[in-house]
Design an enzyme around this catalytic site. Structure first.
Site, PDB file in Angstrom:
ATOM      1  N   HIS A   1       0.818  -1.226   0.000  1.00 45.19           N
ATOM      2  CA  HIS A   1       0.000   0.000   0.000  1.00 45.19           C
ATOM      3  C   HIS A   1       0.850   1.273   0.000  1.00 45.19           C
ATOM      4  O   HIS A   1       0.315   2.363  -0.232  1.00 45.19           O
ATOM      5  CB  HIS A   1      -0.929   0.033   1.215  1.00 45.19           C
ATOM      6  CG  HIS A   1      -1.892  -1.112   1.264  1.00 45.19           C
ATOM      7  ND1 HIS A   1      -2.675  -1.467   0.189  1.00 45.19           N
ATOM      8  CD2 HIS A   1      -2.185  -2.005   2.250  1.00 45.19           C
ATOM      9  CE1 HIS A   1      -3.413  -2.528   0.508  1.00 45.19           C
ATOM     10  NE2 HIS A   1      -3.126  -2.874   1.744  1.00 45.19           N
TER      11      HIS A   1
ATOM     12  N   ASP B   1      -2.837 -10.453  -2.484  1.00 46.68           N
ATOM     13  CA  ASP B   1      -3.404  -9.991  -1.210  1.00 46.68           C
ATOM     14  C   ASP B   1      -4.859  -9.564  -1.483  1.00 46.68           C
ATOM     15  O   ASP B   1      -5.187  -9.139  -2.593  1.00 46.68           O
ATOM     16  CB  ASP B   1      -2.577  -8.805  -0.715  1.00 46.68           C
ATOM     17  CG  ASP B   1      -2.975  -8.306   0.663  1.00 46.68           C
ATOM     18  OD1 ASP B   1      -2.244  -8.591   1.622  1.00 46.68           O
ATOM     19  OD2 ASP B   1      -4.004  -7.602   0.759  1.00 46.68           O
TER      20      ASP B   1
ATOM     21  N   HIS C   1      -6.435  -7.026  -0.583  1.00 47.86           N
ATOM     22  CA  HIS C   1      -6.576  -5.578  -0.803  1.00 47.86           C
ATOM     23  C   HIS C   1      -5.818  -5.164  -2.071  1.00 47.86           C
ATOM     24  O   HIS C   1      -4.807  -5.777  -2.423  1.00 47.86           O
ATOM     25  CB  HIS C   1      -5.999  -4.804   0.382  1.00 47.86           C
ATOM     26  CG  HIS C   1      -6.641  -5.140   1.693  1.00 47.86           C
ATOM     27  ND1 HIS C   1      -6.132  -6.101   2.547  1.00 47.86           N
ATOM     28  CD2 HIS C   1      -7.759  -4.658   2.279  1.00 47.86           C
ATOM     29  CE1 HIS C   1      -6.911  -6.184   3.630  1.00 47.86           C
ATOM     30  NE2 HIS C   1      -7.900  -5.325   3.490  1.00 47.86           N
TER      31      HIS C   1
ATOM     32  N   ASP D   1      -4.662 -12.825   3.330  1.00 48.34           N
ATOM     33  CA  ASP D   1      -5.876 -12.284   3.929  1.00 48.34           C
ATOM     34  C   ASP D   1      -7.129 -12.466   3.077  1.00 48.34           C
ATOM     35  O   ASP D   1      -8.193 -11.944   3.409  1.00 48.34           O
ATOM     36  CB  ASP D   1      -5.697 -10.809   4.343  1.00 48.34           C
ATOM     37  CG  ASP D   1      -5.057  -9.957   3.280  1.00 48.34           C
ATOM     38  OD1 ASP D   1      -4.841 -10.455   2.157  1.00 48.34           O
ATOM     39  OD2 ASP D   1      -4.767  -8.778   3.570  1.00 48.34           O
TER      40      ASP D   1
END
Ligand SMILES: [Zn+2]
Length: 347
Positions: free
Chosen positions: A157, A192, A194, A281
């Site tokens: 991120h 991931d 996200h 995740d």
């Protein structure tokens, strides 16, 4: 398959996190890496510490002033604010301005959100997490087929000049840039749950690093602002960004179907080397997950990524303290090792 890890990555100890209007325990705990490290030991993976490649390869991705800021930010905050919780809250947003000389102003300037609180060990943790990624990339450049970097804190991120979503240095981007010294076309596959928004943003106008991110639709799920399917890159990077979105509630079948689209896109790009932003995740029982990935699904992904036949650096991203974190990491990494061994026997 070697694993890379440095114990100093455990020194960042965030306590609280402000989410959906409430404080909650910070999900990005050092225990995540401890669980995976101990699983690696149980499974006889050789774990080696990274060498120190210095700040230059980090500054090849990040604004040098941003990198330097983190070195003594905690000490400056303590000197100025005493025991107050070091959380940024004065963000410039997309408007004209400059970093001030104040720690309050600077912390907001170099952060998009409140998710990376300053801790005493933050600099050490993010520096050595980046070095772990660099060591994995270096070994791939020297001929290792696949290396696992147990990076923590995660990185995907982080923007070139701002922290975001628990991440300060973008380990996968740093690894990909390092691989470019040997390979002319590098792909990053981000699995991931996200959006790999930092990675996507860093390479958005570049045609030499392909970014494919598989994630839950940002319309209703963090990171919210990037990762929509119509974002395809710009300029020289036109077509070198692929976002594959999932719907909340999607199961293994839907996840793997989109994953296969990603593998095809990487093949079409003609990647010579691969970085996997490896988050766990998506697991159904991960505390942040809205999709239903299973151990069998991770096993399939691991084997199909090996079968791409590309020199590969696996870079750890998310995956939080749900019941299956260690088990899913074990499934993924032992399946990778098993598949690599099969290919060696065949050839
Ligand atoms: Zn994540």
């Amino acid at each position: 398959m070697k694993a890379i890890f440095d114990e100093r990555q455990l020194l960042h100890t965030p306590e609280r996190y402000f989410r959906r209007g409430a404080y909650m325990p910070h999900p990005e705990q050092a225990e995540r890496a401890v669980l995976i490290r101990d699983m690696l030991k149980r499974n006889d993976f050789a774990i080696e510490p990274p060498r120190d490649f210095g700040e230059e390869p980090i500054k090849a991705i990040h604004d040098p002033d941003y990198v330097d800021f983190w070195k003594d930010a905690y000490q400056r905050w303590r000197a100025e604010a005493g025991d107050a919780e070091p959380i940024p809250n004065c963000h410039p947003g997309p408007r004209r301005g400059r970093p001030s000389s104040s720690i309050y102003g600077q912390l907001g300037w170099w952060a998009t959100d409140t998710s990376v609180p300053l801790t005493e060990g933050l600099w050490q943790a993010i520096y050595w997490s980046a070095q772990t990624a660099l060591e994995a990339a270096e070994r791939v450049k020297q001929g290792d087929r696949m290396v696992y970097g147990l990076c923590r804190p995660p990185g995907h991120h982080a923007l070139s000049n701002a922290s975001n979503g628990f991440c300060a240095f973008n380990n996968a981007a740093i690894a990909a840039q390092s691989l470019r010294a040997r390979f002319s076309k590098v792909a990053i596959l981000d699995i991931d749950t996200h959006t790999g928004n930092g990675t996507l943003d860093i390479f958005y106008e570049r045609g030499d690093v392909f970014v494919c991110s598989l994630h839950v639709d940002p319309a209703t799920y963090p990171t919210y602002y990037l990762g929509y399917e119509d974002e395809r890159g710009e300029g020289a990077g036109e077509g070198a960004t692929v976002n594959l979105t999932l719907k909340p509630g999607d199961g293994v079948e839907q996840i793997l179907a989109r994953f296969h689209e990603g593998l095809k896109a990487i093949g079409d790009f003609g990647a010579e080397a691969l970085v996997v932003s490896l988050g766990f995740d998506m697991a159904a029982d991960d505390p942040l997950s809205e999709v239903k990935m299973t151990a069998d699904g991770f096993d399939t992904m691991a084997r199909e990524i090996v079968r791409l036949g590309l020199p590969t650096a696996l870079i750890q991203e998310g995956g939080y303290l749900g019941p299956s974190l260690s088990d899913n990491a074990e499934t993924y990494l032992t399946a990778s090792r098993d598949e690599l061994a099969k290919l060696t026997l065949v050839s």
